[in-house]
Design an enzyme around this catalytic site. Structure first.
Site, PDB file in Angstrom:
ATOM      1  N   TYR A   1       0.769  -1.206   0.027  1.00  0.00           N
ATOM      2  CA  TYR A   1      -0.011  -0.009   0.208  1.00  0.00           C
ATOM      3  C   TYR A   1       1.031   1.289   0.138  1.00  0.00           C
ATOM      4  O   TYR A   1       0.673   2.331  -0.836  1.00  0.00           O
ATOM      5  CB  TYR A   1      -1.037   0.106   1.191  1.00  0.00           C
ATOM      6  CG  TYR A   1      -1.792   1.079   1.342  1.00  0.00           C
ATOM      7  CD1 TYR A   1      -3.232   1.115   0.426  1.00  0.00           C
ATOM      8  CD2 TYR A   1      -1.762   2.127   2.198  1.00  0.00           C
ATOM      9  CE1 TYR A   1      -3.961   2.224   0.670  1.00  0.00           C
ATOM     10  CE2 TYR A   1      -2.634   3.070   2.365  1.00  0.00           C
ATOM     11  CZ  TYR A   1      -3.665   3.153   1.259  1.00  0.00           C
ATOM     12  OH  TYR A   1      -4.772   4.129   1.567  1.00  0.00           O
TER      13      TYR A   1
ATOM     14  N   LYS B   1       1.154   4.209  -2.953  1.00  0.00           N
ATOM     15  CA  LYS B   1       0.797   5.544  -2.653  1.00  0.00           C
ATOM     16  C   LYS B   1       1.985   6.679  -2.659  1.00  0.00           C
ATOM     17  O   LYS B   1       1.728   7.791  -3.408  1.00  0.00           O
ATOM     18  CB  LYS B   1       0.188   5.545  -1.206  1.00  0.00           C
ATOM     19  CG  LYS B   1      -1.240   4.784  -0.925  1.00  0.00           C
ATOM     20  CD  LYS B   1      -2.210   5.542  -1.941  1.00  0.00           C
ATOM     21  CE  LYS B   1      -3.487   4.751  -1.895  1.00  0.00           C
ATOM     22  NZ  LYS B   1      -4.656   5.164  -2.862  1.00  0.00           N
TER      23      LYS B   1
HETATM   24  P1  NAP Z   1     -13.422   2.337   0.524  1.00  0.00           P
HETATM   25  O1  NAP Z   1     -14.287   2.926   1.587  1.00  0.00           O
HETATM   26  O2  NAP Z   1     -12.805   0.976   0.878  1.00  0.00           O
HETATM   27  O3  NAP Z   1     -13.765   2.486  -0.828  1.00  0.00           O
HETATM   28  C1  NAP Z   1     -13.051   2.326  -1.822  1.00  0.00           C
HETATM   29  C2  NAP Z   1     -13.724   2.472  -3.209  1.00  0.00           C
HETATM   30  O4  NAP Z   1     -12.566   2.134  -4.257  1.00  0.00           O
HETATM   31  C3  NAP Z   1     -14.969   1.795  -3.307  1.00  0.00           C
HETATM   32  O5  NAP Z   1     -15.840   2.423  -4.052  1.00  0.00           O
HETATM   33  C4  NAP Z   1     -14.349   0.643  -4.312  1.00  0.00           C
HETATM   34  O6  NAP Z   1     -15.610   0.171  -5.395  1.00  0.00           O
HETATM   35  C5  NAP Z   1     -13.398   1.366  -5.458  1.00  0.00           C
HETATM   36  N1  NAP Z   1     -12.596   0.601  -5.810  1.00  0.00           N
HETATM   37  C6  NAP Z   1     -11.571  -0.558  -5.255  1.00  0.00           C
HETATM   38  N2  NAP Z   1     -11.007  -1.257  -6.360  1.00  0.00           N
HETATM   39  C7  NAP Z   1     -11.320  -0.530  -7.468  1.00  0.00           C
HETATM   40  C8  NAP Z   1     -11.321  -0.791  -8.945  1.00  0.00           C
HETATM   41  N3  NAP Z   1     -10.330  -1.806  -9.256  1.00  0.00           N
HETATM   42  N4  NAP Z   1     -11.894   0.025  -9.856  1.00  0.00           N
HETATM   43  C9  NAP Z   1     -12.834   0.826  -9.378  1.00  0.00           C
HETATM   44  N5  NAP Z   1     -13.086   1.124  -8.082  1.00  0.00           N
HETATM   45  C10 NAP Z   1     -12.493   0.419  -7.271  1.00  0.00           C
HETATM   46  O7  NAP Z   1     -11.994   3.371   0.588  1.00  0.00           O
HETATM   47  P2  NAP Z   1     -11.847   4.749   1.227  1.00  0.00           P
HETATM   48  O8  NAP Z   1     -11.350   4.652   2.614  1.00  0.00           O
HETATM   49  O9  NAP Z   1     -13.071   5.811   0.893  1.00  0.00           O
HETATM   50  O10 NAP Z   1     -10.452   5.013   0.438  1.00  0.00           O
HETATM   51  C11 NAP Z   1     -10.677   6.049  -0.874  1.00  0.00           C
HETATM   52  C12 NAP Z   1      -9.252   6.357  -1.503  1.00  0.00           C
HETATM   53  O11 NAP Z   1      -8.639   7.010  -0.318  1.00  0.00           O
HETATM   54  C13 NAP Z   1      -8.240   4.859  -1.744  1.00  0.00           C
HETATM   55  O12 NAP Z   1      -7.510   5.307  -2.612  1.00  0.00           O
HETATM   56  C14 NAP Z   1      -7.504   4.926  -0.288  1.00  0.00           C
HETATM   57  O13 NAP Z   1      -6.295   4.329  -0.569  1.00  0.00           O
HETATM   58  C15 NAP Z   1      -7.305   6.360   0.217  1.00  0.00           C
HETATM   59  N6  NAP Z   1      -7.080   6.732   1.398  1.00  0.00           N
HETATM   60  C16 NAP Z   1      -7.869   6.407   2.489  1.00  0.00           C
HETATM   61  C17 NAP Z   1      -7.667   6.542   3.869  1.00  0.00           C
HETATM   62  C18 NAP Z   1      -8.584   6.277   4.974  1.00  0.00           C
HETATM   63  O14 NAP Z   1      -8.127   6.360   6.021  1.00  0.00           O
HETATM   64  N7  NAP Z   1      -9.739   5.849   4.761  1.00  0.00           N
HETATM   65  C19 NAP Z   1      -6.477   7.038   4.189  1.00  0.00           C
HETATM   66  C20 NAP Z   1      -5.557   7.586   2.990  1.00  0.00           C
HETATM   67  C21 NAP Z   1      -5.997   7.369   1.809  1.00  0.00           C
HETATM   68  P3  NAP Z   1     -16.635  -0.907  -4.633  1.00  0.00           P
HETATM   69  O15 NAP Z   1     -17.406  -0.181  -3.739  1.00  0.00           O
HETATM   70  O16 NAP Z   1     -17.170  -1.226  -5.886  1.00  0.00           O
HETATM   71  O17 NAP Z   1     -15.901  -1.956  -4.006  1.00  0.00           O
END
Ligand code: NAP
Length: 251
Positions: free
Chosen positions: A158, A162
């Site tokens: 991861y 990133k």
């Molecule tokens: P999440 O709730 O797990 O949602 C992830 C989203 O990405 C879902 O809508 C999922 O689609 C979609 N996705 C996964 N694989 C995909 C693919 N191959 N093609 C298209 N869509 C795909 O995650 P989140 O926390 O909202 O994270 C969103 C972004 O922010 C990510 O890049 C994550 O790494 C980044 N981020 C998150 C955090 C945190 O603390 N949450 C911190 C830093 C960075 P489905 O709904 O169809 O499964």
């Protein structure tokens, strides 16, 4: 006048979590929204979000498209251009984590994370710069992570994906600045979504909380606010940057 009146934004991975908050936030500011999801289990949520966005008086359409698949992204962007006529803003938000210590990590787990988190950003950016170059304007926003800057035990794939996004972002900003296309990244800290549900469970969460000066995890809407800034003309002189939205987490 709203900040994004009449603009067209594409947001990957937006049926839930941070992506859904971004789609809503950009729509509230007048942008038409094309957004993606990949799992069949998210189809209902995507339909609900599409309806919610339309109620704001803008166009919205959910697309089932795998961001890790180059060909699928090409089809997606062509479909969005046919349906919406332009792409002014691209938010590369789709991402997954498959956490494991390196000792136990398989090559398949590594590849899945790199393809979904990093290759997806290449796949989408490669497609959206065509209409943006024609329009001589565009804003690309890539969702990195504070983990890509500081690293984290058990998250090497991861973190690498990133960190790769940051190098890609800075390079694209250099390549396309002369075309008035800006490219920036956001490095969220720990944000309350499905991805971080484990933070509410026991010691791991408490240990992270102790390191956050603001003393709390972030909300998806707070990352959406940062995205809105980078998407809009409020950031017209900002490119090649990484904005950490992490509550001051010590890096
Ligand atoms: P999440 O709730 O797990 O949602 C992830 C989203 O990405 C879902 O809508 C999922 O689609 C979609 N996705 C996964 N694989 C995909 C693919 N191959 N093609 C298209 N869509 C795909 O995650 P989140 O926390 O909202 O994270 C969103 C972004 O922010 C990510 O890049 C994550 O790494 C980044 N981020 C998150 C955090 C945190 O603390 N949450 C911190 C830093 C960075 P489905 O709904 O169809 O499964």
């Amino acid at each position: 006048m709203k900040l994004l009146e009449g603009k067209v934004a594409i947001v990957t991975g937006a049926a839930r979590g941070i992506g859904a908050a971004i789609a809503l936030k950009l729509a509230e500011q007048g942008a038409h929204i094309a957004f993606t999801y990949v799992s069949d289990s998210s189809a209902d949520k995507a339909a609900v979000l599409e309806a919610e966005i339309k109620k704001l008086g803008v166009n919205a359409k959910a697309y089932k498209a795998n961001a890790a698949d180059f060909g699928a992204c090409e089809i997606l962007v062509n479909d969005v251009l046919t349906n919406f006529g332009a792409i002014d803003i691209c938010v590369n938000n789709a991402g997954i984590s498959k956490d494991n210590l390196l000792l136990r990590m398989t090559a398949e787990q590594w590849d899945e994370v790199m393809d979904t988190n990093l290759k997806s950003v290449f796949n989408m950016t490669k497609q959206v710069i065509r209409p943006m170059m024609k329009a001589k304007s565009g804003s690309i926003i890539n969702m990195s992570s504070i983990i890509g800057i500081r690293g984290n035990a058990g998250q090497s794939s991861y973190a690498a994906s990133k960190a790769g996004i940051i190098g890609f972002t800075k390079s694209i900003a250099l390549e396309l600045g002369s075309r008035n296309i800006r490219c920036n990244a956001i490095a969220p800290g720990f944000i309350e979504t499905d991805m971080t549900h484990y933070l509410n469970e026991g010691e791991a969460g408490k240990a992270f909380l102790d390191k956050i000066p603001l003393g709390r995890f972030g909300k998806a809407e707070e990352i959406a606010n940062t995205t809105l800034y980078l998407a809009s003309e409020l950031s017209s002189y900002v490119t090649g940057q990484v904005i950490s939205a992490c509550g001051g987490l010590n890096i």
